[in-house]
Design a protein around this motif. Structure first.
Motif, PDB file in Angstrom:
ATOM      1  N   THR A  66     -64.028 -87.023 -70.552  1.00 20.90           N
ATOM      2  CA  THR A  66     -63.421 -88.454 -70.283  1.00 20.90           C
ATOM      3  C   THR A  66     -63.753 -89.148 -68.823  1.00 20.90           C
ATOM      4  O   THR A  66     -63.734 -88.461 -68.055  1.00 20.90           O
ATOM      5  N   GLY A  67     -64.070 -90.202 -69.009  1.00 27.12           N
ATOM      6  CA  GLY A  67     -64.121 -90.953 -67.709  1.00 27.12           C
ATOM      7  C   GLY A  67     -63.255 -92.174 -67.523  1.00 27.12           C
ATOM      8  O   GLY A  67     -63.306 -93.131 -68.413  1.00 27.12           O
ATOM      9  N   ASP A  68     -62.486 -92.263 -66.593  1.00 30.33           N
ATOM     10  CA  ASP A  68     -61.435 -93.221 -66.484  1.00 30.33           C
ATOM     11  C   ASP A  68     -61.878 -93.996 -65.295  1.00 30.33           C
ATOM     12  O   ASP A  68     -62.037 -93.376 -64.099  1.00 30.33           O
ATOM     13  N   PHE A  69     -62.033 -95.207 -65.218  1.00 24.78           N
ATOM     14  CA  PHE A  69     -62.468 -96.126 -64.028  1.00 24.78           C
ATOM     15  C   PHE A  69     -61.206 -97.124 -63.824  1.00 24.78           C
ATOM     16  O   PHE A  69     -61.168 -98.217 -64.726  1.00 24.78           O
ATOM     17  N   LEU A  70     -60.396 -96.965 -62.776  1.00 22.96           N
ATOM     18  CA  LEU A  70     -59.174 -97.870 -62.541  1.00 22.96           C
ATOM     19  C   LEU A  70     -59.613 -98.557 -61.384  1.00 22.96           C
ATOM     20  O   LEU A  70     -59.957 -98.105 -60.296  1.00 22.96           O
ATOM     21  N   ILE A  71     -59.047-100.121 -61.450  1.00 23.42           N
ATOM     22  CA  ILE A  71     -59.613-100.964 -60.348  1.00 23.42           C
ATOM     23  C   ILE A  71     -58.387-101.810 -60.165  1.00 23.42           C
ATOM     24  O   ILE A  71     -57.578-102.384 -61.039  1.00 23.42           O
ATOM     25  N   GLY A  72     -58.218-102.315 -58.783  1.00 19.32           N
ATOM     26  CA  GLY A  72     -57.111-103.266 -58.380  1.00 19.32           C
ATOM     27  C   GLY A  72     -57.579-103.924 -57.332  1.00 19.32           C
ATOM     28  O   GLY A  72     -58.505-103.640 -56.439  1.00 19.32           O
TER      29      GLY A  72
END
Length: 185
Positions: A66-72
């Protein structure tokens, strides 16, 4: 020696009879950060790929990536100037995943649990400068609830990827994808 190899190949083929099921799945979704990472990220993209084996009609075991890319981002204004700060966290997990189906045909709800390794990396962009945080590897686990209908696969999963520095990295993802079964019935 050739006869031994021949009989070994026949034995292996006998064990992988017509009931053997190979699973191939992939999908995308939306990830919502939780834990300390939620303080500086807002959400992001989740993707997964799996290759597995149907042990029985109700139990699958697979290798799951799995690859999760979180941005803020944060916009601040002061002294007549505006400043933009952007932070993101990328989490890649490599897991062994077990899935149990509650029914045997048609609409198939399931529960699953993945255990493995998470690699966490973060980048902080402040105005015109960027800072790359060191990558961290941790033990991770990923319970999920979902359903499979035909080749359609939908689930909601919680990922606990450990900590990077003092910040815990967790997220909840909602995924839609395809899960193909080759062989078997």
């Amino acid at each position: 020696m050739k006869k031994v190899l021949f009989f070994a190949a026949i034995a292996v083929l006998g064990f992988t009879s017509a009931e053997a099921q190979v699973k191939l799945g992939f999908g995308v979704g939306y990830a919502i950060p939780s834990g300390d990472v939620a303080d500086f990220t807002d959400g992001g993209l989740s993707a997964h790929f799996e290759l597995g084996y149907g042990v029985t009609e109700n139990i699958d075991v697979s290798l799951l990536y799995t690859g999760d890319f979180l941005i803020g981002s944060e916009l601040t204004a002061g002294n007549g100037q505006a400043s933009v700060s952007v932070g993101n966290v990328a989490v890649a997990t490599y897991m062994v995943n077990g899935r149990y189906y509650f029914t045997e045909s048609g609409f198939r709800p399931y529960g699953s649990l993945g255990l493995g390794l998470a690699s966490i990396g973060a980048i902080e962009v402040d105005g015109s400068s960027a800072e790359l945080s060191a990558s961290t590897s941790n033990f991770a686990f990923r319970p999920a609830l979902g359903f499979k209908y035909g080749v359609l696969n939908m689930n909601a999963a919680y990922l606990s990827a450990g900590k990077t520095g003092e910040a815990s990295v967790n997220d909840i993802s909602f995924n839609i994808g395809l899960l193909f079964t080759f062989g078997g019935q």
